[in-house]
Each structure stands twice: as C-alpha cells, then as structure tokens.
Design an enzyme around this catalytic site. Sequence first.
Site, PDB file in Angstrom:
ATOM      1  N   ASP A  35      37.825  58.741  51.642  1.00 38.37           N
ATOM      2  CA  ASP A  35      38.322  57.366  51.576  1.00 38.37           C
ATOM      3  C   ASP A  35      39.334  57.145  52.700  1.00 38.37           C
ATOM      4  N   LYS A  36      39.272  55.976  53.296  1.00 38.02           N
ATOM      5  CA  LYS A  36      40.202  55.623  54.385  1.00 38.02           C
ATOM      6  C   LYS A  36      41.549  55.154  53.854  1.00 38.02           C
ATOM      7  N   LEU A  37      41.603  54.856  52.564  1.00 30.56           N
ATOM      8  CA  LEU A  37      42.808  54.267  51.943  1.00 30.56           C
ATOM      9  C   LEU A  37      43.195  52.954  52.639  1.00 30.56           C
ATOM     10  N   THR A 102      32.731  47.699  58.454  1.00 31.60           N
ATOM     11  CA  THR A 102      32.776  48.724  57.396  1.00 31.60           C
ATOM     12  C   THR A 102      31.441  48.816  56.646  1.00 31.60           C
ATOM     13  N   THR A 135      25.308  45.515  45.384  1.00 34.45           N
ATOM     14  CA  THR A 135      25.731  44.448  44.482  1.00 34.45           C
ATOM     15  C   THR A 135      24.584  43.485  44.203  1.00 34.45           C
ATOM     16  N   ASP A 136      24.687  42.777  43.072  1.00 37.14           N
ATOM     17  CA  ASP A 136      23.668  41.752  42.770  1.00 37.14           C
ATOM     18  C   ASP A 136      23.799  40.544  43.702  1.00 37.14           C
ATOM     19  N   GLU A 137      24.943  40.453  44.433  1.00 33.95           N
ATOM     20  CA  GLU A 137      25.187  39.261  45.258  1.00 33.95           C
ATOM     21  C   GLU A 137      24.205  39.156  46.424  1.00 33.95           C
ATOM     22  N   TYR A 184      30.367  38.733  52.841  1.00 31.65           N
ATOM     23  CA  TYR A 184      30.364  39.994  52.071  1.00 31.65           C
ATOM     24  C   TYR A 184      28.936  40.383  51.681  1.00 31.65           C
ATOM     25  N   LYS A 188      26.520  43.517  52.816  1.00 31.86           N
ATOM     26  CA  LYS A 188      25.956  44.475  51.850  1.00 31.86           C
ATOM     27  C   LYS A 188      24.431  44.486  51.961  1.00 31.86           C
ATOM     28  N   LYS A 223      40.923  40.205  42.519  1.00 34.62           N
ATOM     29  CA  LYS A 223      39.709  39.804  41.814  1.00 34.62           C
ATOM     30  C   LYS A 223      40.106  39.081  40.524  1.00 34.62           C
ATOM     31  N   LEU A 224      39.189  38.249  40.043  1.00 30.85           N
ATOM     32  CA  LEU A 224      39.519  37.300  38.966  1.00 30.85           C
ATOM     33  C   LEU A 224      40.276  37.924  37.782  1.00 30.85           C
ATOM     34  N   GLY A 317      30.863  27.928  49.894  1.00 32.97           N
ATOM     35  CA  GLY A 317      29.571  28.563  49.591  1.00 32.97           C
ATOM     36  C   GLY A 317      29.552  29.297  48.256  1.00 32.97           C
ATOM     37  N   TYR A 375      47.016  34.842  49.869  1.00 31.64           N
ATOM     38  CA  TYR A 375      47.409  33.524  49.358  1.00 31.64           C
ATOM     39  C   TYR A 375      47.768  32.534  50.462  1.00 31.64           C
TER      40      TYR A 375
HETATM   41  P1  NAD Z   1      37.269  48.364  46.196  1.00 35.03           P
HETATM   42  O1  NAD Z   1      37.551  47.331  47.239  1.00 35.03           O
HETATM   43  O2  NAD Z   1      38.113  48.425  44.974  1.00 35.03           O
HETATM   44  O3  NAD Z   1      37.326  49.812  46.860  1.00 35.03           O
HETATM   45  C1  NAD Z   1      36.752  50.104  48.104  1.00 35.03           C
HETATM   46  C2  NAD Z   1      37.195  51.504  48.534  1.00 35.03           C
HETATM   47  O4  NAD Z   1      36.572  51.793  49.787  1.00 35.03           O
HETATM   48  C3  NAD Z   1      38.713  51.620  48.742  1.00 35.03           C
HETATM   49  O5  NAD Z   1      39.180  52.832  48.170  1.00 35.03           O
HETATM   50  C4  NAD Z   1      38.866  51.644  50.256  1.00 35.03           C
HETATM   51  O6  NAD Z   1      39.996  52.379  50.696  1.00 35.03           O
HETATM   52  C5  NAD Z   1      37.560  52.316  50.667  1.00 35.03           C
HETATM   53  N1  NAD Z   1      37.183  51.962  52.039  1.00 35.03           N
HETATM   54  C6  NAD Z   1      37.109  50.714  52.586  1.00 35.03           C
HETATM   55  N2  NAD Z   1      36.756  50.812  53.876  1.00 35.03           N
HETATM   56  C7  NAD Z   1      36.598  52.135  54.155  1.00 35.03           C
HETATM   57  C8  NAD Z   1      36.230  52.865  55.315  1.00 35.03           C
HETATM   58  N3  NAD Z   1      35.972  52.246  56.475  1.00 35.03           N
HETATM   59  N4  NAD Z   1      36.132  54.207  55.237  1.00 35.03           N
HETATM   60  C9  NAD Z   1      36.400  54.852  54.061  1.00 35.03           C
HETATM   61  N5  NAD Z   1      36.783  54.218  52.943  1.00 35.03           N
HETATM   62  C10 NAD Z   1      36.878  52.876  52.987  1.00 35.03           C
HETATM   63  O7  NAD Z   1      35.723  48.164  45.854  1.00 35.03           O
HETATM   64  P2  NAD Z   1      34.982  48.294  44.437  1.00 35.03           P
HETATM   65  O8  NAD Z   1      35.112  47.019  43.709  1.00 35.03           O
HETATM   66  O9  NAD Z   1      35.359  49.562  43.790  1.00 35.03           O
HETATM   67  O10 NAD Z   1      33.470  48.386  44.940  1.00 35.03           O
HETATM   68  C11 NAD Z   1      32.910  49.659  45.307  1.00 35.03           C
HETATM   69  C12 NAD Z   1      31.465  49.451  45.733  1.00 35.03           C
HETATM   70  O11 NAD Z   1      30.724  48.854  44.669  1.00 35.03           O
HETATM   71  C13 NAD Z   1      31.315  48.517  46.935  1.00 35.03           C
HETATM   72  O12 NAD Z   1      30.295  49.045  47.751  1.00 35.03           O
HETATM   73  C14 NAD Z   1      30.896  47.191  46.313  1.00 35.03           C
HETATM   74  O13 NAD Z   1      30.096  46.450  47.207  1.00 35.03           O
HETATM   75  C15 NAD Z   1      30.090  47.664  45.110  1.00 35.03           C
HETATM   76  N6  NAD Z   1      30.067  46.736  43.962  1.00 35.03           N
HETATM   77  C16 NAD Z   1      31.239  46.224  43.450  1.00 35.03           C
HETATM   78  C17 NAD Z   1      31.196  45.393  42.337  1.00 35.03           C
HETATM   79  C18 NAD Z   1      32.465  44.844  41.714  1.00 35.03           C
HETATM   80  O14 NAD Z   1      32.374  44.021  40.791  1.00 35.03           O
HETATM   81  N7  NAD Z   1      33.640  45.249  42.137  1.00 35.03           N
HETATM   82  C19 NAD Z   1      29.962  45.072  41.739  1.00 35.03           C
HETATM   83  C20 NAD Z   1      28.788  45.611  42.286  1.00 35.03           C
HETATM   84  C21 NAD Z   1      28.855  46.461  43.391  1.00 35.03           C
HETATM   85  P1  TYD Z   2      35.714  37.591  42.025  1.00 29.88           P
HETATM   86  O1  TYD Z   2      36.450  38.429  41.034  1.00 29.88           O
HETATM   87  O2  TYD Z   2      36.324  37.372  43.374  1.00 29.88           O
HETATM   88  O3  TYD Z   2      34.254  38.240  42.161  1.00 29.88           O
HETATM   89  P2  TYD Z   2      32.922  37.662  42.910  1.00 29.88           P
HETATM   90  O4  TYD Z   2      33.308  36.582  43.824  1.00 29.88           O
HETATM   91  O5  TYD Z   2      32.449  38.873  43.658  1.00 29.88           O
HETATM   92  O6  TYD Z   2      31.992  37.241  41.817  1.00 29.88           O
HETATM   93  O7  TYD Z   2      35.444  36.156  41.386  1.00 29.88           O
HETATM   94  C1  TYD Z   2      34.775  36.010  40.145  1.00 29.88           C
HETATM   95  C2  TYD Z   2      34.599  34.532  39.901  1.00 29.88           C
HETATM   96  O8  TYD Z   2      35.895  33.937  39.698  1.00 29.88           O
HETATM   97  C3  TYD Z   2      33.982  33.781  41.079  1.00 29.88           C
HETATM   98  O9  TYD Z   2      33.128  32.755  40.569  1.00 29.88           O
HETATM   99  C4  TYD Z   2      35.172  33.158  41.788  1.00 29.88           C
HETATM  100  C5  TYD Z   2      36.153  32.895  40.648  1.00 29.88           C
HETATM  101  N1  TYD Z   2      37.580  32.982  41.031  1.00 29.88           N
HETATM  102  C6  TYD Z   2      38.441  31.911  40.770  1.00 29.88           C
HETATM  103  O10 TYD Z   2      38.036  30.877  40.214  1.00 29.88           O
HETATM  104  N2  TYD Z   2      39.748  32.026  41.141  1.00 29.88           N
HETATM  105  C7  TYD Z   2      40.238  33.142  41.764  1.00 29.88           C
HETATM  106  O11 TYD Z   2      41.454  33.195  42.097  1.00 29.88           O
HETATM  107  C8  TYD Z   2      39.345  34.242  42.000  1.00 29.88           C
HETATM  108  C9  TYD Z   2      39.841  35.499  42.671  1.00 29.88           C
HETATM  109  C10 TYD Z   2      38.026  34.121  41.625  1.00 29.88           C
END
Ligand code: NAD
Ligand code: TYD
Length: 378
Positions: A35-37, A102, A135-137, A184, A188, A223-224, A317, A375
Amino acid sequence: MKHNIIITGGAGFIGSHVVRLFVNKYPEYNIINLDKLTYAGNLANLKDIEGKPNYKFVKMDICDFEGVMKLMQDEHVDGIIHLAAESHVDRSIKDPFTFAQTNVMGTLSMLQAAKLYWESLPEKWEGKRFYHISTDEVYGALELTHPQGIEPPFSTKASSGKNHLAYGDKFFTEDLKYQPHSPYSAAKASSDHFVRAFHDTYGMPTVVTNCSNNYGPYQFPEKLIPLFINNIRHRKPLPVYGKGENVRDWLYVVDHARAIDTIFHNGKIAETYNIGGFNEWKNIDIIHTLIRTVDRLLGRPEGADDDLITFVTDRAGHDMRYAIDSTKLQKELGWEPSLQFEEGIELTVKWYLDNQEWMDNVTSGGYMKYYEDMYANR
Ligand code: NAD
Ligand code: TYD
C-alpha cells in the site's frame, strides 16, 4: 496449500478487512500488504493483526513496476488480490488524472510485473492467480422505473429485514456491456479490460469481481455512511445531493471480504462474478435510518436531528440507481451475505461512535488538508 499473497490497498477500507480475514483464517499463508498509504490508507485499520508472523506491510506504489516485480520475486508470490485504487467519485470529478494514473496505469503495472515474474518460472501460470477487485459502477446506471418500490425478485439475508424494496425491474448482470459515467468508474472499467486482456492475450489466470456499495467499520469519512454518522454526532449539516432519491445497493464490508475469500479459492479462471445482497436503498431512507440510529444510541430524542438534512446541488452525472444481481456467485460458489442490513447498520453506527479516536485522527492533523479540499467547492 500454502500461498504467498500480495494484497494491494490493504490499508484502505475494504482491503483492511480482506487482510484481517486472510491473516487470521490462514496462518499458513504469507500475506503481504502492499500500500502507498495515500490519504485513504491508514495502518491504524490493522492494529489488531500487525504483529502476526504471517503478515507483512510494504509501503509501495503499485505504479512502481520494478519495485513490485522485485517484491514478487523476493516473496515468491503466487497470488495477487488487487484492491488498491482511488475510490471516491467526487474526487474523480475534480482530479481525473490521478484516477487514470492509479487505477489504469497502476493495474497495468501490477499485471505486467506478475506476467514477467510468473512467465520466468518453470511452472509458469500453474497455481497462480491474479484477482482484480472492481465495482458495479462500471455497468453505468439503472433507471428508477418503480420509485415507490416493488417486491424484490430475490431475497438474501442482507435484504430480509423490514421495508425492503427494489426500485426498478432491471439489475446488473455479469454479461451487461460496460457504460461507466464518472471518471472513477471509467478508470475502473479500463482496468477491468486490461485484466481480461492479460488473460486473453497471455493466458494469465485472472478473475474479476464487481461489487456493490460497501459499508462498515474503517471507511474513510468522505463516503456517505461514515461522513453522515460523524456529522450527526457533531450536529453538522448533512449534504444530500439532489433530492436524495438515488438508489444504492449496500453490502456489509465483511461479507464482501468473505466473498473475496470464496472467489480467490474457488472462483473459475477468466470468470466475472457480481457481489451484492439485493439490498437497495434510496439515499434519503438510509439517511433517516442513520439519524434515528445515532440519536437512539446517544440518548437523544427521536427526530432531534432531522433538521440537519440539507439538500445541496446534485453531483455532476450522478448515477440514479445501482442494483447487483449476484445469482451466479450464490448458485455456483454458495456465497451469501451473513448479516441483515439492519444488523449491519447497527454494528456500523456503534463502531463509529465507539471509535471516535479513529475518526478524529482521520478528520484532523495530517488528514485535514484532504478533508478541507473535499469541502472546498461545496
Ligand atoms: P479506499 O479508498 O478506502 O482504499 C484504497 C487503498 O488503496 C488505500 O489504502 C490507499 O492507500 C491505496 N492506494 C491508493 N493508491 C495507491 C497506489 N498508487 N499504490 C498503492 N496503494 C494505493 O478504497 P476501498 O473503498 O477500500 O476500495 C477498495 C477497492 O474496492 C477499490 O478497487 C474499489 O474500486 C473497489 N470497490 C469499492 C467499493 C466501495 O463501496 N468502497 C465497492 C466496490 C468495489
Ligand atoms: P458515496 O458513498 O460517495 O458512494 P458512490 O458514489 O460510490 O455510490 O455516495 C453514496 C450515495 O450518496 C451517492 O448517491 C451520492 C450520495 N451522497 C450524498 O448525497 N452526499 C454526500 O455527501 C455523499 C458523500 C454522497
């Protein structure tokens, strides 16, 4: 069988749960967390396992192709579970280049390093696996054909609670064409194509999974769900995009980690599996649930914080609805969610309230700049 596995992005939200599961469940494996942190990576997420003999942390950028290849050689790596990515849609709208770098170039670097290392071995691809987490996105957005909700066609433990509805008659299946909308999801999608190309062109043993929105402990509060729990606690406004009508399909993060375990070990090479619990929620309904739960746990009167809800300009979008069909994974590999959504939300809210130190750490100090940037234009 013993494995030497690199898990990329293991200090992030989902990655930390995957690392924890593998380190605890498979003491005979070597688990290397690469991990790059970035702002999203936090070693405090892994405090409970950092001293385990089968665990090692390596601070490295996935784009450092030579560093990654040397690590694979040194550790005799035979498995890669690739989660590292930039993961937040709002950030991708402001800074798409970092997401391409990335998510696309970083994935390509991991693939090419694995290819060169594994091809150099006498047994080549035998016993190897490159597992890419997506991701499903990437499938784009579904329509809200039933805004009042209909009985969902399928039910799982996650969706077995009360008030559970589907908001359309179409679902994401594995054979849908990719139609990403945000930088994003476009990045992906591109990385998913590279993974499949490495299978089709070179024969690399790959597997790809596409999961719905995750929630649970250790999620960065941009995230939300964690953002809103923290804001309710501190009585700060809750910025709801648009009318709050957008629908997301939520899965408890530990159930995602369990699915990754199942698929790493039993998924078929070159296959794609969707991961989700048929658990759709309108944002506004989740937000009311969060307010009720936080207020109850803090002993505040019901409805005390409803006025924190603040409707703000919609995300550019903004995808209307995500809904995953995970029938293939459930039927072929027998995975299913272990938690009802209501149970998962209760656990999650409790975790954030009980771990205020973790939250304060990521919303202050070194993290503050990222938080402020987030923000800046709102
Ligand atoms: P996150 O943003 O919480 O964590 C990402 C991690 O990747 C961090 O620890 C960061 O330091 C590391 N990272 C980023 N760039 C890097 C680099 N260049 N080299 C090495 N490490 C690096 O993400 P998450 O929510 O845990 O998601 C993890 C994976 O799952 C992602 O690929 C995301 O697309 C996928 N995913 C996430 C969700 C979700 O709801 N969060 C859902 C479906 C899929
Ligand atoms: P998010 O957690 O960013 O996940 P994703 O965009 O990958 O689905 O957002 C979840 C939902 O919540 C999305 O429809 C956007 C909405 N949202 C808000 O309404 N307000 C916020 O401040 C955030 C972060 C998300």
